[in-house]
Motif scaffolding. Structure first.
Motif, PDB file in Angstrom:
ATOM      1  N   SER A  70       0.856  -1.188   0.000  1.00  0.00           N
ATOM      2  CA  SER A  70       0.000   0.000   0.000  1.00  0.00           C
ATOM      3  C   SER A  70       0.886   1.230   0.000  1.00  0.00           C
ATOM      4  O   SER A  70       2.043   1.189   0.443  1.00  0.00           O
ATOM      5  N   GLY A  85      -4.401  -1.256   3.277  1.00  0.00           N
ATOM      6  CA  GLY A  85      -5.060   0.004   2.985  1.00  0.00           C
ATOM      7  C   GLY A  85      -4.354   1.157   3.642  1.00  0.00           C
ATOM      8  O   GLY A  85      -3.994   1.079   4.821  1.00  0.00           O
ATOM      9  N   THR A 119      -9.575  -2.871   2.924  1.00  0.00           N
ATOM     10  CA  THR A 119      -9.149  -1.593   2.345  1.00  0.00           C
ATOM     11  C   THR A 119      -9.840  -0.451   3.068  1.00  0.00           C
ATOM     12  O   THR A 119     -10.859  -0.662   3.753  1.00  0.00           O
ATOM     13  N   THR A 173     -11.816  -3.546  -3.026  1.00  0.00           N
ATOM     14  CA  THR A 173     -11.434  -2.190  -3.424  1.00  0.00           C
ATOM     15  C   THR A 173     -12.652  -1.282  -3.337  1.00  0.00           C
ATOM     16  O   THR A 173     -13.769  -1.687  -3.678  1.00  0.00           O
TER      17      THR A 173
END
Length: 890
Positions: free
Chosen positions: A465, A508, A550, A612
């Protein structure tokens, strides 16, 4: 809400044959879709329809009006290319190996299995069954591999896997059976056959057949009819004689009568190929050791032949003397398509395994087009702040940057040594960050196209990430293995801090758009907020009952959304630390059963979660995707599903069907996963698939080769007018529908187009403009804008109510992209900002998408003008210097 499919990026070519129409328009298959590339304007678009599976064959009518598309399921679409509309559909009974329109456009030759079928080409007429089968030739003993029409559309040259080529007479002759002429002597299947003609005429005098074992046979035609019998066709070398034919017993007088009947139906100067004598003139080898011919094309006007081989080499030969003009290597993979354009000056090559598409001008030895997709699936996306660029990263260790408007990739960065996991554009629009599993975060300069800074850690880590703050001073990256967050300085490249506290991979990571608070999500079932600049450690922790996959911030920074493994989306207030809403999305994301699943799609628990998330530009909606064929659009305030986008209907992918056909299940497993056609591998040529798109990575595909449909990343453009989805099919770009949608903002009985025209005729520009904004019709708004004089713009701008500002700014953004009156529109924009500056600041959240669209249009116009002015400056300098020299010369 009115998003619709616009384009497909990331994979310009994936197999099948490409065709060139109108000399500069390239039509190529991309999975089950069709890409249309304008080679002059350098623009690529994807046609809006889909086939049921991957496209195998294409053919375009001579006038470029119609396109016939056939997929692997033998289903055909007859398309009107100018309108991009499907006119007719048909399903063939056998797999189609060759396809071509006749030169006059009236007939279509189809090689379906062992049969050669002649169909009448449908037109614009509405008919119950427009396809009409005219003739069927069943003389081939194996699959038909190539077809070629004669210039007069009377004869057909057919190549087959039975090591022969045949010449068929398409016309039916009265009282005479015309058996095909056989071209023998090949030691492998015929992959190409072409007619050669005399220079300056369409009179056929030669024929070329190309065998798969890299040999070319040249055949000569003569009008000698002494050894012919009726319309039966001359004997070929090695052709078995048919003693029982009644045509051999016809007397000479009757032959002449039949010849007269046939000649009466023929045009003047037309050669009768079925009566003349064909002989082998020469046999040439391409001298490519251990390579097979995989594609070929012939340009009759220039007498040129291009041949592509399985080792990535192509050759260009001048015929009939077989003189090699070029012999070059494109790659190490086989060339699956090679084709000339109409003038013969451009060559198009495609390599399906690499996703590569090239257009090469052979005279100047320069590239007209050079595009290559990702070797594996795209895993991450990032939009530039002005929405003009889209960056993609994949498991092939490459980062590509695409121009959204043209659909072309203009730079590829390949310095990473492992899969790309995250991308982020900096606020200045000229710097791109990428994180990879190789343990580095790299910064790319989009002016000089180089890696100007690399961020590393004391010990090797795998980053999954990435984010940066709004000031572009601090960069943060989360790890997969050590569960830490690393913080670097952008200016110095030094490691500033290591944030510890998570107990699982940090998948995330995002900074708040309005503050320096960093939000992180992890598989340890928590979302943590960090104050990177002020203090160490987590400011606040939001616990969940399942792994958090996420996390994203709303554009105004006042809301936080995260998805969990149980299929829910949680919305938090990051300031008060309270849970605001929860959306249950298991039913919405579910859909599609894998071929290897033991349970039905409704009972399966795998993949029913979102991996997502992405907020809309104004924060009212949220997009969610995962291991499913659906992308879900939710209304945040009402927590309801507004729309589901099905990203594909391609049956070549796994997970598209909700119910599987039990007839395809065998003792050895699903029938679709059993590959019983291994002839290509036995001959030393790997069977061409869609390319290695990630499903052959360790642990990524449990079903031995069929790619699973999924959405790995979603990003919406800052303008809010489009969003991109990284899927198994490629990068799908959806944009707002430009067609007229009646959506008035303040409708009344007096608000009509007639009232607007009446106000304009009376010179009441203010009244007409407000009426057009209330009616919310784009054409009328632009008409009223142009009706104003430059001196009246300040007064008109100040009289516009605040609730109509968004619609007016959207109209200005659209005008700047297509209107030549640049100064006039910019004057309007300037006066609107002066008169309504405070109102724009107060309603920044709702007006942000419109303002971003306006900024994008102004930036694009500025770049075009800057390039034009720069080129004019150098031209004027050259002319001035040339004039000075001329005056000073004696």
């Amino acid at each position: 809400m009115n998003y619709r499919f616009q384009n497909l990026l990331g994979a310009p070519y994936r197999g099948g044959n490409a065709v060139v129409t109108k000399n500069t328009r390239l039509i190529s298959p991309v999975g089950n879709r069709i890409a249309d590339t304008d080679l002059l304007k350098s623009q690529s678009a994807t046609l809006p329809f889909q086939c049921s599976s991957d496209v195998s064959r294409l053919a375009v009518s001579p006038d470029g009006a119609f396109l016939l598309v056939i997929d692997e399921n033998r289903r055909a679409l007859f398309v009107n290319l100018p309108r991009r509309a499907v006119l007719h559909r048909i399903t063939f009974k056998h797999p189609v190996g060759a396809l071509e329109f006749s030169p006059d456009g009236r007939l279509i030759a189809v090689g379906a299995g062992k049969l050669v079928q002649i169909w009448r080409s449908p037109g614009f007429r509405k008919e119950f069954f427009p396809f009409e089968l005219v003739r069927t030739f069943a003389d081939c003993n194996d699959k038909v591999t190539s077809l070629k029409w004669s210039p007069d559309s009377s004869y057909l040259l057919v190549g087959s896997k039975d090591l022969t080529a045949r010449l068929f007479c398409v016309r039916k002759l009265k009282g005479v059976y015309t058996k095909p002429f056989l071209f023998l002597g090949h030691r492998d299947s015929v992959v190409g056959c072409f007619f050669g003609a005399e220079k300056g005429t369409d009179r056929v005098n030669r024929a070329y057949t190309i065998a798969r074992d890299s040999y070319l046979f040249s055949w000569g035609y003569s009008g000698d009819v002494e050894n012919t019998g009726g319309g039966e066709g001359p004997p070929a070398p090695g052709t078995p004689e048919r003693s029982n034919e009644r045509a051999l017993e016809v007397n000479v007088k009757k032959r002449k009568e039949l010849d007269d009947e046939e000649d009466g139906g023929m045009e003047d100067g037309e050669c009768l190929l079925h009566r003349g004598k064909w002989e082998l003139l020469r046999k040439d080898g391409f001298m490519q050791q251990q390579a097979r011919v995989t594609s070929c094309d012939y340009h009759r006007g220039l007498d040129l032949l291009v041949v592509g081989f399985s080792n990535g080499v192509f050759g260009l030969y001048q015929m009939p003397d077989f003189v090699c003009i070029h012999l070059l290597s494109i790659s190490k993979e086989k060339i699956t398509t090679a084709v000339f354009n109409e003038l013969g000056n451009w060559l198009t090559f495609g390599c399906a395994k690499l996703g590569q598409l090239l257009v090469w001008e052979w005279k100047s030895e320069s590239y007209i087009l050079k595009q290559q997709g990702h070797y594996f699936d795209v895993s991450c996306l990032a939009y530039s702040p002005d929405s003009q660029l889209l960056a993609t990263g994949a498991d092939d260790n490459k980062v590509k940057v695409w121009t959204v408007s043209s659909g072309f990739c203009f730079v590829t960065f390949s310095e990473h040594t492992n899969a790309i996991t995250a991308l982020h554009f900096m606020a200045n629009n000229h710097c791109l960050l990428s994180a990879s599993l190789d343990g580095t975060v790299r910064a790319w300069d989009l002016f000089r196209y180089r890696n100007f800074r690399t961020f590393t850690t004391p010990s090797s880590r795998q980053f999954v990430s990435l984010t940066a703050d709004q000031s572009s001073e601090v960069i943060c990256a989360g790890t997969l293995d050590s569960f830490e967050i690393f913080v670097w300085s952008m200016k110095t490249g030094r490691l500033l801090d290591i944030l510890s506290g998570h107990e699982g991979p940090v998948h995330g990571l995002m900074f708040s758009p309005t503050s320096a608070v960093l939000a992180s999500s992890s598989w340890d079932k928590t979302v943590r907020l960090w104050d990177v600049f002020e203090s160490k450690g987590a400011v606040e922790t939001f616990p969940h009952t399942h792994d958090v996959l996420t996390v994203v911030y709303r554009p105004d920074g006042k809301q936080l959304a995260c998805s969990t493994l149980d299929g829910q989306i949680h919305f938090w207030d990051p300031i008060d630390g309270l849970l605001m809403y929860t959306i249950e999305g298991r039913r919405d994301i579910s859909g599609g059963r894998l071929a290897t699943d033991r349970r039905a799609a409704a009972n399966s628990s795998s993949g029913k979660y979102f991996t997502t998330l992405c907020y809309s530009a104004d924060g009212s909606y949220i997009l969610a995707g995962g291991s499913s064929k659906f992308i879900c659009l939710y209304d945040v305030a009402e927590q309801v599903l507004l729309r589901r986008f099905q990203i594909t209907h391609n049956l070549s992918l796994d997970g598209v069907l909700d119910f599987l056909n039990s007839k395809k299940m065998t003792d050895a497993g699903p029938l679709d996963l059993i590959d019983d056609d291994d002839t290509d591998t036995e001959e030393g040529v790997d069977k061409q698939t869609r390319g290695k798109l990630g499903y052959d990575l360790p642990g990524s595909m449990p079903n031995r080769g069929r790619p699973i449909i999924r959405t790995k990343c979603l990003r919406i453009a800052p303008t809010g007018r489009s969003f991109a989805a990284a899927t198994t099919e490629g990068v799908l770009v959806y944009s707002t529908d430009e067609t007229f949608i009646f959506d008035p903002t303040d409708l009344d009985i007096d608000v009509t187009p007639e009232a607007i025209d009446a106000a304009l005729s009376e010179g009441l520009i203010k009244r007409a403009l407000i009426l057009s904004l209330r009616l919310n019709e784009d054409s009328l708004i632009k008409k009223c804008v142009f009706a104003a004089s430059p001196a009246d713009i300040p007064a008109l701008a100040s009289s516009i109510p605040s609730r109509y500002l968004q619609r007016l700014i959207d109209a200005f953004a659209g005008l700047l992209e297509n209107c030549p009156h640049l100064e006039f529109i910019l004057r309007w924009c300037q006066e609107i900002c002066k008169a309504h500056g405070q109102s724009i600041q107060q309603n920044s959240r709702t007006l942000l998408p419109a303002l971003k669209s306006l900024q994008k249009a102004i930036t694009r116009m500025h770049q075009d003008l800057a390039d034009t002015c720069a080129s004019n400056e150098y031209m004027l300098r050259y002319l001035c210097s040339a004039g000075t020299r001329q005056k000073g010369s004696p």
